[in-house]
Design an enzyme around this catalytic site. Structure first.
Site, short mmCIF file in Angstrom:
data_model
loop_
_atom_site.label_atom_id
_atom_site.label_comp_id
_atom_site.label_asym_id
_atom_site.label_seq_id
_atom_site.Cartn_x
_atom_site.Cartn_y
_atom_site.Cartn_z
N LYS A 125 0.85 -1.19 0.00
CA LYS A 125 0.00 0.00 0.00
C LYS A 125 0.88 1.23 0.00
O LYS A 125 1.92 1.26 0.68
CB LYS A 125 -0.86 0.03 1.27
CG LYS A 125 -2.05 0.93 1.16
CD LYS A 125 -3.18 0.21 0.47
CE LYS A 125 -4.35 1.12 0.15
NZ LYS A 125 -5.40 0.39 -0.57
N GLY A 231 -24.14 4.45 -5.89
CA GLY A 231 -23.07 5.03 -6.72
C GLY A 231 -22.70 4.12 -7.89
O GLY A 231 -23.54 3.34 -8.38
N ASN A 232 -21.44 4.23 -8.31
CA ASN A 232 -20.96 3.48 -9.48
C ASN A 232 -21.16 1.99 -9.36
O ASN A 232 -21.79 1.36 -10.20
CB ASN A 232 -19.45 3.71 -9.63
CG ASN A 232 -19.16 4.97 -10.37
OD1 ASN A 232 -19.78 5.24 -11.39
ND2 ASN A 232 -18.22 5.75 -9.85
N VAL A 233 -20.59 1.41 -8.29
CA VAL A 233 -20.65 -0.04 -8.12
C VAL A 233 -22.10 -0.47 -7.92
O VAL A 233 -22.57 -1.43 -8.53
CB VAL A 233 -19.79 -0.50 -6.93
CG1 VAL A 233 -19.94 -1.99 -6.71
CG2 VAL A 233 -18.32 -0.15 -7.15
N ALA A 234 -22.82 0.28 -7.08
CA ALA A 234 -24.21 -0.10 -6.76
C ALA A 234 -25.08 -0.13 -8.01
O ALA A 234 -25.93 -1.01 -8.16
CB ALA A 234 -24.78 0.88 -5.74
P1 NAD Z 1 -19.26 6.02 -5.49
O1 NAD Z 1 -18.69 7.25 -4.88
O2 NAD Z 1 -19.60 6.02 -6.93
O3 NAD Z 1 -20.57 5.58 -4.69
C1 NAD Z 1 -20.81 5.80 -3.33
C2 NAD Z 1 -22.23 6.32 -3.20
O4 NAD Z 1 -22.56 6.33 -1.82
C3 NAD Z 1 -22.40 7.75 -3.72
O5 NAD Z 1 -23.47 7.80 -4.64
C4 NAD Z 1 -22.69 8.55 -2.44
O6 NAD Z 1 -23.57 9.64 -2.66
C5 NAD Z 1 -23.31 7.50 -1.56
N1 NAD Z 1 -23.26 7.79 -0.13
C6 NAD Z 1 -22.27 8.39 0.58
N2 NAD Z 1 -22.60 8.46 1.88
C7 NAD Z 1 -23.82 7.87 2.00
C8 NAD Z 1 -24.69 7.63 3.09
N3 NAD Z 1 -24.36 8.01 4.33
N4 NAD Z 1 -25.88 7.01 2.85
C9 NAD Z 1 -26.21 6.63 1.60
N5 NAD Z 1 -25.42 6.84 0.52
C10 NAD Z 1 -24.23 7.44 0.72
O7 NAD Z 1 -18.22 4.85 -5.13
P2 NAD Z 1 -18.15 3.40 -5.78
O8 NAD Z 1 -17.05 3.37 -6.77
O9 NAD Z 1 -19.50 2.95 -6.17
O10 NAD Z 1 -17.64 2.55 -4.53
C11 NAD Z 1 -18.53 2.22 -3.46
C12 NAD Z 1 -17.75 1.55 -2.35
O11 NAD Z 1 -17.12 0.35 -2.84
C13 NAD Z 1 -16.62 2.38 -1.78
O12 NAD Z 1 -16.54 2.11 -0.40
C14 NAD Z 1 -15.39 1.85 -2.48
O13 NAD Z 1 -14.23 2.04 -1.71
C15 NAD Z 1 -15.72 0.39 -2.60
N6 NAD Z 1 -15.02 -0.31 -3.70
C16 NAD Z 1 -15.17 0.11 -4.98
C17 NAD Z 1 -14.52 -0.55 -6.01
C18 NAD Z 1 -14.70 -0.12 -7.44
O14 NAD Z 1 -14.39 -0.89 -8.33
N7 NAD Z 1 -15.21 1.07 -7.69
C19 NAD Z 1 -13.71 -1.67 -5.73
C20 NAD Z 1 -13.58 -2.09 -4.39
C21 NAD Z 1 -14.25 -1.40 -3.39
#
Ligand code: NAD
Length: 437
Positions: A125, A231-234
């Site tokens: 890291k 968000g993105n992943v969701a």
């Molecule tokens: P993102 O920023 O696109 O999505 C996060 C979403 O959560 C946003 O829409 C934000 O508005 C919402 N949010 C923030 N606080 C909130 C709350 N209190 N209640 C409800 N919604 C809330 O990020 P992402 O890329 O979708 O990643 C989501 C999670 O997955 C992160 O924790 C990230 O570290 C983890 N992750 C992502 C990846 C990847 O490939 N993108 C890989 C491994 C882990």
């Protein structure tokens, strides 16, 4: 005053007086960390005895950016399976203790995540201590900072291979890539694999299926999934779940615009009735009380703790967010005591790193090196590993995190089939050539 109490600026100033870089490396025979400079001996001794976060890490490397004066660090946990791979965090820290503990914990986490995913990579890291003020927002400053970090990485001769993490964006990685070849997750424009969110989502869904199968609850068809964050992943996860026939998805997000966009997207796809999107306030935890088959924390880390765990009305918790447990020594037991099956986040969300870690081997449509993670044949597939973790936890009466760590630590003892434990030899070479002396 312990060096751990210094703030990163004071630590960087001390380091600068001593030539600008230094390291602590693990001496396996003496079973202690050895400092490259006398003033760091005290820190080496303190960390060697730390049972909470230190676990035989092979090397901790520190350097001061020649132009910015920022503190650049790399933590290499274990390179038995390959070079230490893991993202670069750019974050403000009040004290060195917070930075070092994060580096130790996160690099060990990467060893485990990479090993469980069957990757031939070790764990590492990077952390850059964010400097005070607003200049970290300035693109010219960032380019300078990340070019410096790339040069620092180059100086480590590949024992650590960097990637994206919190605070680091694709353009930052492009700047890193200008001064080192030891970087993955670089932008698609320079040959990288691009946005991993779709793969991450699909991996988490396979982990949900593994957990349902473990509990004898069949497939996702007809099930209800609740998620925090849209968000993105969701979003990719919702598409994946709908394709697998879930009856209902309930998701909250704090971003109204995002929810409107998604409502339109799912209405157009004819799935509006199956997706309920709720706007929530930042501190609103009501989604954790939603009756459902699977609860997916997809927003933030640290959300599973004494406040939320008693509320949960799902037999399974499995989501994408990193570091979901507020306290990883306590909260997985609290979940287990309530009979809730928790899929450790680093087992479920592996596809982010899997998607990019091997991008230098070239691209293939429907790449079998990626696709096998989503199947049920390969020993390291997400579904298979999830079941193995949960079965081990049940058989040994331990939490799923403990079972996952045990399995990962076992995998971490298997050396890279071609290169062996080469990272150790790289560190020996660095020390022989006086790196940080
Ligand atoms: P993102 O920023 O696109 O999505 C996060 C979403 O959560 C946003 O829409 C934000 O508005 C919402 N949010 C923030 N606080 C909130 C709350 N209190 N209640 C409800 N919604 C809330 O990020 P992402 O890329 O979708 O990643 C989501 C999670 O997955 C992160 O924790 C990230 O570290 C983890 N992750 C992502 C990846 C990847 O490939 N993108 C890989 C491994 C882990």
């Amino acid at each position: 005053m312990s060096l751990l109490d210094l703030d990163p600026v004071a630590f960087a100033a001390r380091l600068n007086e001593q030539g600008g870089r230094a390291c602590l490396t693990w001496d396996a025979e003496q079973r202690r960390l050895v400092a490259s400079q006398p003033w760091l001996e005290e820190l080496a001794a303190e960390l060697s005895l730390d049972e909470r976060d230190f676990n035989g890490h092979e090397g901790l490397f520190f350097a001061v950016g020649p132009e910015t004066g920022a503190l650049h660090t790399a933590f290499v946990h274990n390179t038995v399976r390959g070079q230490g791979a893991g993202g670069l965090r750019h974050w403000p820290y009040a004290r060195m203790e917070g930075l070092i503990r994060d580096g130790l914990r996160l690099s060990e986490g990467m060893s485990r995540k990479n090993a469980l995913a069957g990757l031939w990579w070790g764990g590492g890291k990077g952390i850059v201590a964010r400097q005070s003020g607003d200049r970290y927002r300035d693109p010219a400053y960032r380019r300078q900072l990340y070019r410096e970090y790339g040069a620092f990485t180059t100086s480590l001769r590949g024992v650590y291979v960097t990637a994206e993490d919190v605070g680091t964006t694709p353009p930052d990685l492009a700047a890193v890539f200008e001064t080192t070849r030891f970087a993955t997750c670089v932008p698609a424009a320079v040959g990288g694999s691009g946005n991993p969110s779709g793969a991450t989502a699909k991996g988490v869904v396979c982990a949900m299926e593994g957990a349902l199968d473990h509990l004898g609850k069949g497939s996702l068809e007809g099930k209800t999934v609740a998620m925090q964050g849209a968000g993105n992943v969701a979003t990719f996860m919702m598409e994946e779940l709908l394709a697998r026939g879930v009856a209902k998805i309930v998701a909250t997000d704090i971003n109204a615009e995002r929810l409107d966009q998604l409502r339109a997207q799912f209405a157009e796809a004819g799935a509006g009735a199956r997706v309920e999107l709720r706007l929530s306030e930042r501190g609103d935890l009501s989604i954790f009380a939603e009756p459902c088959d699977v609860l997916a924390p997809n927003a933030l880390g640290g959300v599973l703790g004494p406040e939320t765990i008693p509320m949960i009305q799902a037999p399974i918790v499995c989501g994408a967010a990193n570091n979901q447990l507020l306290d990883d020594r306590r909260d997985d037991s609290a979940l287990a005591e309530r009979g809730i099956v928790y899929v450790p986040d680093f087992a479920a969300n592996r596809m982010g790193i899997v998607n990019c870690a091997n991008e230098q081997y070239g691209k293939i449509p429907d790449d079998p090196a990626i696709e096998r993670h989503f199947g049920r044949e390969w020993d390291n597939a997400v579904f298979v590993i999830t079941k193995r973790i949960l079965e081990l936890a049940a058989a040994e009466g331990v939490t799923s995190s403990t079972a996952a760590n045990r399995l990962a630590d076992e995998f971490c003892t298997v050396p890279h089939p071609i290169w062996g434990h080469r990272g150790k030899a790289i560190v020996a070479g660095l020390l022989a050539d006086g790196w940080g002396a």
